[in-house]
Scaffold this motif. Structure first.
Motif, PDB file in Angstrom:
ATOM      1  N   VAL A  70      -9.614  66.566  46.342  1.00 33.82           N
ATOM      2  CA  VAL A  70      -8.170  66.741  46.209  1.00 33.82           C
ATOM      3  C   VAL A  70      -7.645  65.965  45.010  1.00 33.82           C
ATOM      4  O   VAL A  70      -6.831  66.450  44.244  1.00 33.82           O
ATOM      5  N   THR A  71      -8.116  64.767  44.812  1.00 34.08           N
ATOM      6  CA  THR A  71      -7.694  63.995  43.645  1.00 34.08           C
ATOM      7  C   THR A  71      -8.725  62.904  43.371  1.00 34.08           C
ATOM      8  O   THR A  71      -9.475  62.516  44.256  1.00 34.08           O
ATOM      9  N   ARG A  72      -8.776  62.453  42.147  1.00 37.38           N
ATOM     10  CA  ARG A  72      -9.735  61.405  41.778  1.00 37.38           C
ATOM     11  C   ARG A  72      -9.233  60.050  42.267  1.00 37.38           C
ATOM     12  O   ARG A  72      -8.143  59.928  42.809  1.00 37.38           O
ATOM     13  N   LYS A  73     -10.020  59.016  42.018  1.00 37.14           N
ATOM     14  CA  LYS A  73      -9.735  57.719  42.627  1.00 37.14           C
ATOM     15  C   LYS A  73      -9.051  56.727  41.707  1.00 37.14           C
ATOM     16  O   LYS A  73      -8.345  55.853  42.168  1.00 37.14           O
ATOM     17  N   ALA A  74      -9.267  56.831  40.394  1.00 34.20           N
ATOM     18  CA  ALA A  74      -8.666  55.866  39.474  1.00 34.20           C
ATOM     19  C   ALA A  74      -8.701  56.411  38.055  1.00 34.20           C
ATOM     20  O   ALA A  74      -9.518  57.262  37.720  1.00 34.20           O
ATOM     21  N   ALA A  75      -7.795  55.912  37.225  1.00 37.79           N
ATOM     22  CA  ALA A  75      -7.743  56.288  35.811  1.00 37.79           C
ATOM     23  C   ALA A  75      -7.473  55.017  35.003  1.00 37.79           C
ATOM     24  O   ALA A  75      -7.251  53.944  35.560  1.00 37.79           O
ATOM     25  N   GLY A  76      -7.487  55.150  33.668  1.00 38.24           N
ATOM     26  CA  GLY A  76      -7.171  54.009  32.817  1.00 38.24           C
ATOM     27  C   GLY A  76      -8.364  53.554  31.996  1.00 38.24           C
ATOM     28  O   GLY A  76      -9.319  54.302  31.779  1.00 38.24           O
ATOM     29  N   PHE A  77      -8.306  52.294  31.543  1.00 37.83           N
ATOM     30  CA  PHE A  77      -9.371  51.775  30.683  1.00 37.83           C
ATOM     31  C   PHE A  77      -9.527  50.268  30.857  1.00 37.83           C
ATOM     32  O   PHE A  77      -8.607  49.566  31.311  1.00 37.83           O
ATOM     33  N   ILE A  78     -10.714  49.790  30.495  1.00 34.05           N
ATOM     34  CA  ILE A  78     -11.018  48.367  30.439  1.00 34.05           C
ATOM     35  C   ILE A  78     -11.468  48.072  29.011  1.00 34.05           C
ATOM     36  O   ILE A  78     -12.497  48.585  28.571  1.00 34.05           O
ATOM     37  N   TRP A  79     -10.695  47.257  28.294  1.00 37.36           N
ATOM     38  CA  TRP A  79     -11.012  46.926  26.902  1.00 37.36           C
ATOM     39  C   TRP A  79     -11.705  45.568  26.882  1.00 37.36           C
ATOM     40  O   TRP A  79     -11.101  44.540  27.145  1.00 37.36           O
ATOM     41  N   LEU A  80     -12.996  45.579  26.551  1.00 35.80           N
ATOM     42  CA  LEU A  80     -13.803  44.358  26.567  1.00 35.80           C
ATOM     43  C   LEU A  80     -13.798  43.682  25.202  1.00 35.80           C
ATOM     44  O   LEU A  80     -13.757  44.335  24.166  1.00 35.80           O
ATOM     45  N   ASP A  81     -13.869  42.360  25.217  1.00 37.23           N
ATOM     46  CA  ASP A  81     -13.961  41.569  23.983  1.00 37.23           C
ATOM     47  C   ASP A  81     -15.431  41.226  23.753  1.00 37.23           C
ATOM     48  O   ASP A  81     -15.883  40.108  23.979  1.00 37.23           O
ATOM     49  N   CYS A  82     -16.187  42.239  23.320  1.00 33.43           N
ATOM     50  CA  CYS A  82     -17.612  42.060  23.070  1.00 33.43           C
ATOM     51  C   CYS A  82     -18.002  42.921  21.880  1.00 33.43           C
ATOM     52  O   CYS A  82     -17.250  43.836  21.498  1.00 33.43           O
ATOM     53  N   PRO A  83     -19.148  42.668  21.250  1.00 37.07           N
ATOM     54  CA  PRO A  83     -19.585  43.512  20.135  1.00 37.07           C
ATOM     55  C   PRO A  83     -19.694  44.972  20.575  1.00 37.07           C
ATOM     56  O   PRO A  83     -20.284  45.262  21.631  1.00 37.07           O
ATOM     57  N   PRO A  84     -19.126  45.901  19.823  1.00 36.42           N
ATOM     58  CA  PRO A  84     -19.153  47.318  20.225  1.00 36.42           C
ATOM     59  C   PRO A  84     -20.557  47.843  20.493  1.00 36.42           C
ATOM     60  O   PRO A  84     -20.765  48.609  21.437  1.00 36.42           O
ATOM     61  N   GLN A  85     -21.520  47.427  19.689  1.00 38.41           N
ATOM     62  CA  GLN A  85     -22.868  47.946  19.845  1.00 38.41           C
ATOM     63  C   GLN A  85     -23.502  47.513  21.152  1.00 38.41           C
ATOM     64  O   GLN A  85     -24.321  48.231  21.733  1.00 38.41           O
ATOM     65  N   VAL A  86     -23.123  46.332  21.639  1.00 38.85           N
ATOM     66  CA  VAL A  86     -23.654  45.851  22.923  1.00 38.85           C
ATOM     67  C   VAL A  86     -23.204  46.769  24.051  1.00 38.85           C
ATOM     68  O   VAL A  86     -24.006  47.177  24.907  1.00 38.85           O
ATOM     69  N   LEU A  87     -21.906  47.110  24.067  1.00 37.98           N
ATOM     70  CA  LEU A  87     -21.401  48.023  25.088  1.00 37.98           C
ATOM     71  C   LEU A  87     -22.068  49.387  24.964  1.00 37.98           C
ATOM     72  O   LEU A  87     -22.461  49.993  25.967  1.00 37.98           O
ATOM     73  N   ALA A  88     -22.193  49.889  23.734  1.00 35.50           N
ATOM     74  CA  ALA A  88     -22.796  51.201  23.518  1.00 35.50           C
ATOM     75  C   ALA A  88     -24.228  51.257  24.041  1.00 35.50           C
ATOM     76  O   ALA A  88     -24.637  52.231  24.678  1.00 35.50           O
ATOM     77  N   GLU A  89     -25.002  50.210  23.796  1.00 32.43           N
ATOM     78  CA  GLU A  89     -26.398  50.192  24.238  1.00 32.43           C
ATOM     79  C   GLU A  89     -26.500  50.210  25.765  1.00 32.43           C
ATOM     80  O   GLU A  89     -27.324  50.932  26.335  1.00 32.43           O
ATOM     81  N   HIS A  90     -25.668  49.415  26.425  1.00 36.14           N
ATOM     82  CA  HIS A  90     -25.684  49.392  27.893  1.00 36.14           C
ATOM     83  C   HIS A  90     -25.299  50.759  28.456  1.00 36.14           C
ATOM     84  O   HIS A  90     -25.965  51.280  29.367  1.00 36.14           O
ATOM     85  N   CYS A  91     -24.216  51.335  27.931  1.00 38.32           N
ATOM     86  CA  CYS A  91     -23.731  52.618  28.452  1.00 38.32           C
ATOM     87  C   CYS A  91     -24.718  53.741  28.174  1.00 38.32           C
ATOM     88  O   CYS A  91     -24.919  54.624  29.025  1.00 38.32           O
ATOM     89  N   GLU A  92     -25.337  53.730  27.019  1.00 39.52           N
ATOM     90  CA  GLU A  92     -26.300  54.778  26.687  1.00 39.52           C
ATOM     91  C   GLU A  92     -27.514  54.726  27.606  1.00 39.52           C
ATOM     92  O   GLU A  92     -28.043  55.764  28.017  1.00 39.52           O
TER      93      GLU A  92
END
Length: 279
Positions: free
Chosen positions: A79-101
């Motif tokens: 019927v509907t999703r549970k949450a929306a929005g974003f979390i902006w982390l103060d970390c090197p972009p490549q570190v986040l990209a590697e974890h997410c990938e």
């Protein structure tokens, strides 16, 4: 790898990503909690209330929506999703990209494995033997992230429809339910003509256009056009929060997700294209 090994790997990678999201510094957190209806709820509501949550509480709530892939069988997530929005982390972009990938590659491997099985029942049994109450869609849903500099973030609601086939008797019943009780005489007449067209030839194929649950959408505008995009903007279905990392100095504005109100957006009325009759 077998499914058990893939799920174990996914849990380990999510735990590593959790350390980055929850224990590292953050720049900004905007999370909007959406209602989850009872399983008996099978109609799309005209109004969807939301609840804003920021700071550490928002970060924990947002991450739980990203990580969690098990659900309560007594709720209706369609019927509907549970949450929306974003979390902006103060970390090197490549570190986040590697974890997410790494997480997304494992999710894709799980999806490929499940697609190779003979039927949905086999997939269901294998998944739930290893992870009771797991929701396959949540297991394979990729983690959305952004590491490019942004100039603006805004939100909207996406409303879509789908065609649903119906037999003649059900189609006649659906036609009678199209209009509200106080509909204009002209609109009531159109429905009567429609019902007559359905009833006179039971060999016709009839389908109705059904409204799907409204889904939040996040709009990202980049400072520079990414090479993989055709413009500076990108829209992402915001069914779960997205993760952002990198410099925020170019960010000029952040919008808000407002409660969905279908009644305020358009007047409910009969439309001929809501019903499709084929020979």
């Amino acid at each position: 790898m077998q499914l058990a090994d893939l799920l174990d790997t996914l849990d380990q990678q999510l735990a590593q990503l959790e350390q980055l999201v929850l224990n590292g510094p953050s720049r900004r957190v905007d999370i909007y909690e959406l209602p989850v209806y009872d399983k008996a709820q099978n109609t799309i509501p005209n109004q969807v209330p939301i609840s804003y949550c920021g700071g550490e509480a928002g970060r924990k709530l947002g991450w739980s929506r990203i990580k969690q892939y098990s659900g309560d069988p007594n709720t209706n997530l369609k019927v509907t999703r549970k949450a929306a929005g974003f979390i902006w982390l103060d970390c090197p972009p490549q570190v986040l990209a590697e974890h997410c990938e790494r997480v997304n590659q494992t999710k894709q491997a799980i999806k490929d494995y499940l697609s190779s099985l003979s039927s949905r029942h086999v997939r269901f049994n294998q998944v739930h033997t290893l992870r009771p109450h797991a929701i396959t869609l949540q297991i394979t849903r990729k983690v959305h992230y952004c590491i490019e500099p942004l100039t603006s973030i805004r939100f909207s609601w996406a409303t879509k429809t789908s065609n649903v086939r119906a037999n003649t008797d059900k189609a006649l019943h659906q036609a009678a339910q199209i209009l509200p009780a106080d509909a204009a005489i002209e609109e009531q007449a159109k429905v009567k003509v429609l019902a007559a067209n359905i009833a006179k030839d039971r060999n016709k194929s009839v389908s109705f256009r059904r409204r799907l649950a409204p889904t939040p959408v996040i709009h990202l505008r980049f400072a520079e056009q990414p090479l993989h995009l055709s413009s500076k903007t990108k829209q992402i279905t915001n069914a779960t929060p997205i993760l952002i990392a990198g410099d925020s100095s170019s960010l000029k504005s952040v919008g808000q997700l407002l409660p969905f109100n279908n009644e305020a957006e358009k007047k409910i009325s009969y439309k001929a294209q809501q019903v499709i009759i084929k020979k």
